[in-house]
Write an enzyme that holds these catalytic residues in place. Structure first.
Site, PDB file in Angstrom:
ATOM      1  N   TYR A  78      -2.796  -0.841  10.481  1.00  0.00           N
ATOM      2  CA  TYR A  78      -2.693  -1.074   9.024  1.00  0.00           C
ATOM      3  C   TYR A  78      -1.366  -0.531   8.470  1.00  0.00           C
ATOM      4  O   TYR A  78      -0.641  -1.225   7.750  1.00  0.00           O
ATOM      5  CB  TYR A  78      -3.876  -0.401   8.325  1.00  0.00           C
ATOM      6  CG  TYR A  78      -3.950  -0.644   6.833  1.00  0.00           C
ATOM      7  CD1 TYR A  78      -4.533  -1.798   6.327  1.00  0.00           C
ATOM      8  CD2 TYR A  78      -3.441   0.288   5.927  1.00  0.00           C
ATOM      9  CE1 TYR A  78      -4.603  -2.021   4.958  1.00  0.00           C
ATOM     10  CE2 TYR A  78      -3.515   0.071   4.559  1.00  0.00           C
ATOM     11  CZ  TYR A  78      -4.101  -1.085   4.079  1.00  0.00           C
ATOM     12  OH  TYR A  78      -4.169  -1.306   2.726  1.00  0.00           O
ATOM     13  N   SER A 107       0.875  -1.181   0.000  1.00  0.00           N
ATOM     14  CA  SER A 107       0.000   0.000   0.000  1.00  0.00           C
ATOM     15  C   SER A 107       0.905   1.221   0.000  1.00  0.00           C
ATOM     16  O   SER A 107       2.061   1.148   0.449  1.00  0.00           O
ATOM     17  CB  SER A 107      -0.854   0.001   1.266  1.00  0.00           C
ATOM     18  OG  SER A 107      -1.424   1.275   1.480  1.00  0.00           O
TER      19      SER A 107
HETATM   20  P1  NAD Z   1     -11.203  -6.273  -0.345  1.00  0.00           P
HETATM   21  O1  NAD Z   1     -11.773  -6.149   1.014  1.00  0.00           O
HETATM   22  O2  NAD Z   1     -12.104  -6.172  -1.532  1.00  0.00           O
HETATM   23  O3  NAD Z   1     -10.375  -7.623  -0.489  1.00  0.00           O
HETATM   24  C1  NAD Z   1      -9.630  -8.183   0.549  1.00  0.00           C
HETATM   25  C2  NAD Z   1      -9.667  -9.684   0.393  1.00  0.00           C
HETATM   26  O4  NAD Z   1      -8.871 -10.297   1.416  1.00  0.00           O
HETATM   27  C3  NAD Z   1     -11.084 -10.239   0.545  1.00  0.00           C
HETATM   28  O5  NAD Z   1     -11.276 -11.245  -0.428  1.00  0.00           O
HETATM   29  C4  NAD Z   1     -11.059 -10.832   1.939  1.00  0.00           C
HETATM   30  O6  NAD Z   1     -11.980 -11.863   2.132  1.00  0.00           O
HETATM   31  C5  NAD Z   1      -9.624 -11.350   1.967  1.00  0.00           C
HETATM   32  N1  NAD Z   1      -9.186 -11.711   3.303  1.00  0.00           N
HETATM   33  C6  NAD Z   1      -9.300 -11.000   4.454  1.00  0.00           C
HETATM   34  N2  NAD Z   1      -8.798 -11.704   5.480  1.00  0.00           N
HETATM   35  C7  NAD Z   1      -8.355 -12.875   4.962  1.00  0.00           C
HETATM   36  C8  NAD Z   1      -7.759 -14.026   5.516  1.00  0.00           C
HETATM   37  N3  NAD Z   1      -7.506 -14.120   6.825  1.00  0.00           N
HETATM   38  N4  NAD Z   1      -7.421 -15.052   4.695  1.00  0.00           N
HETATM   39  C9  NAD Z   1      -7.686 -14.977   3.375  1.00  0.00           C
HETATM   40  N5  NAD Z   1      -8.262 -13.917   2.793  1.00  0.00           N
HETATM   41  C10 NAD Z   1      -8.596 -12.893   3.589  1.00  0.00           C
HETATM   42  O7  NAD Z   1     -10.083  -5.144  -0.414  1.00  0.00           O
HETATM   43  P2  NAD Z   1      -8.981  -4.818  -1.538  1.00  0.00           P
HETATM   44  O8  NAD Z   1      -8.951  -3.370  -1.657  1.00  0.00           O
HETATM   45  O9  NAD Z   1      -9.188  -5.631  -2.760  1.00  0.00           O
HETATM   46  O10 NAD Z   1      -7.653  -5.262  -0.769  1.00  0.00           O
HETATM   47  C11 NAD Z   1      -6.712  -6.171  -1.318  1.00  0.00           C
HETATM   48  C12 NAD Z   1      -5.317  -5.784  -0.862  1.00  0.00           C
HETATM   49  O11 NAD Z   1      -4.982  -4.525  -1.418  1.00  0.00           O
HETATM   50  C13 NAD Z   1      -5.155  -5.631   0.660  1.00  0.00           C
HETATM   51  O12 NAD Z   1      -3.906  -6.185   1.055  1.00  0.00           O
HETATM   52  C14 NAD Z   1      -5.178  -4.147   0.870  1.00  0.00           C
HETATM   53  O13 NAD Z   1      -4.473  -3.759   2.031  1.00  0.00           O
HETATM   54  C15 NAD Z   1      -4.483  -3.683  -0.401  1.00  0.00           C
HETATM   55  N6  NAD Z   1      -4.712  -2.264  -0.728  1.00  0.00           N
HETATM   56  C16 NAD Z   1      -5.934  -1.828  -1.135  1.00  0.00           C
HETATM   57  C17 NAD Z   1      -6.095  -0.472  -1.439  1.00  0.00           C
HETATM   58  C18 NAD Z   1      -7.406   0.093  -1.917  1.00  0.00           C
HETATM   59  O14 NAD Z   1      -7.474   1.318  -2.113  1.00  0.00           O
HETATM   60  N7  NAD Z   1      -8.435  -0.698  -2.142  1.00  0.00           N
HETATM   61  C19 NAD Z   1      -5.019   0.403  -1.321  1.00  0.00           C
HETATM   62  C20 NAD Z   1      -3.799  -0.072  -0.883  1.00  0.00           C
HETATM   63  C21 NAD Z   1      -3.654  -1.417  -0.598  1.00  0.00           C
END
Ligand code: NAD
Length: 278
Positions: free
Chosen positions: A176, A163
């Site tokens: 986080y 991130s």
């Molecule tokens: P999201 O909530 O749509 O997806 C997260 C996924 O992780 C979901 O499928 C959830 O079920 C899964 N998950 C959570 N706990 C888990 C576990 N214990 N075991 C297996 N799976 C698990 O959110 P996203 O935005 O798609 O996030 C994906 C990644 O991207 C994360 O690591 C998040 O920190 C990172 N990220 C997202 C953003 C953003 O703006 N959306 C920005 C920076 C980083």
């Protein structure tokens, strides 16, 4: 008659043909788009999920439509036995693993004075320990198998989903931001340790991407306008923006990229507040 989507699919080169990929948290948001993107580029894909099996099966069906193999696998990435079993099953099913995308992540936000140990620990367990476990199990198989030149120049690729908060402090989200800061150092250390064995470890650091994790930041026009003040490129990112970066990073096109973070953030890390001040 072919649709624009079909045209788009055909236009994507099969840069991952014959490779086997696992994406954690692949039934939602960035993980979902990434699993689909890797499949479209020719990889067989394991779609990991922790809850929401139906959504995972839909992702599997979409991936299979590209003529590659895919299956869904339920596992909590923060649980050692479940990650070990997940990778073992993949080796049974697909023969090996070439690409591990450690994407699963979550937030449990609170001001420091309100944050419980449970909130702190849960985020560290999933976002950091989960990535450690996935990287470790993938690395074992990469080392056992070694390089197969017809498949890839490298013995394996690990892509850590980080991130912008691996370097941007984030008030109210100390768990986080600490987890992602940890991902940066874990990624660099593993890259240094594993590069001599032919394994590439890198990270992708998204900025603001439209997914369920941050819905409140973009789901009203006011919230979106507020968010875009932090994004010089003035658009919220799509999950596919991240999927594209992971796909190319995992391919031999970027074979010389080792221990690096690719920021995919519309310029969020450019200190946008200094565009008019400072
Ligand atoms: P999201 O909530 O749509 O997806 C997260 C996924 O992780 C979901 O499928 C959830 O079920 C899964 N998950 C959570 N706990 C888990 C576990 N214990 N075991 C297996 N799976 C698990 O959110 P996203 O935005 O798609 O996030 C994906 C990644 O991207 C994360 O690591 C998040 O920190 C990172 N990220 C997202 C953003 C953003 O703006 N959306 C920005 C920076 C980083």
């Amino acid at each position: 008659m072919t649709s624009a989507v079909d045209e788009g699919r055909r236009a994507v080169p099969s840069i991952l043909r014959g490779q086997k990929a696992l994406v954690t948290g692949a039934n939602s948001g960035i993980g979902k788009a990434t699993a689909i993107g890797l499949g479209r580029a020719g990889a067989d894909v394991v779609v990991n999920y922790v809850s929401g099996g139906e959504a995972a099966e839909e992702v599997v069906e979409e991936i299979k439509s590209f003529g590659v193999r895919a299956y869904a696998y339920e596992a909590d990435v923060s649980q050692e036995d479940q990650v070990v079993a997940m990778v073992a099953r993949m080796v049974e099913e697909f023969g090996t693993i070439d690409i591990m995308v450690a994407n699963a992540g979550l937030q449990r936000d609170a001001a420091i004075t309100e944050m419980s140990v449970a909130q702190w620990q849960k985020v560290l367990d999933v976002n950091l320990t989960g990535q450690f476990l996935c990287a470790r199990e993938a690395a074992k198989e990469f080392l056992r198998r070694g390089v197969v030149p017809e498949v890839s120049r490298s013995a394996g690729k690990i892509v850590c989903m980080s991130s912008v908060h691996q370097i941007i402090p984030w008030a109210g989200h100390v768990n986080y931001a600490s987890s992602k800061g940890g991902v940066l150092m874990m990624m660099q250390t593993l890259a240094q340790e594993l590069a001599p064995k032919g394994i590439r470890v890198n990270a992708v650091a998204p900025g603001a991407i439209r997914t369920p994790i941050n819905r409140s930041a973009w789901d009203t026009p006011e919230a979106e306008a507020d968010l875009l003040r932090l994004v010089p490129y003035r658009r919220v990112g799509d999950p596919e923006d991240i999927a594209n970066a992971v796909t190319v990073l995992a391919s031999d096109l970027l074979d010389y990229v080792v221990g690096t973070t690719i920021y995919v953030d519309g310029g969020m890390t450019l200190f946008p507040g200094f565009a008019t001040g400072g």
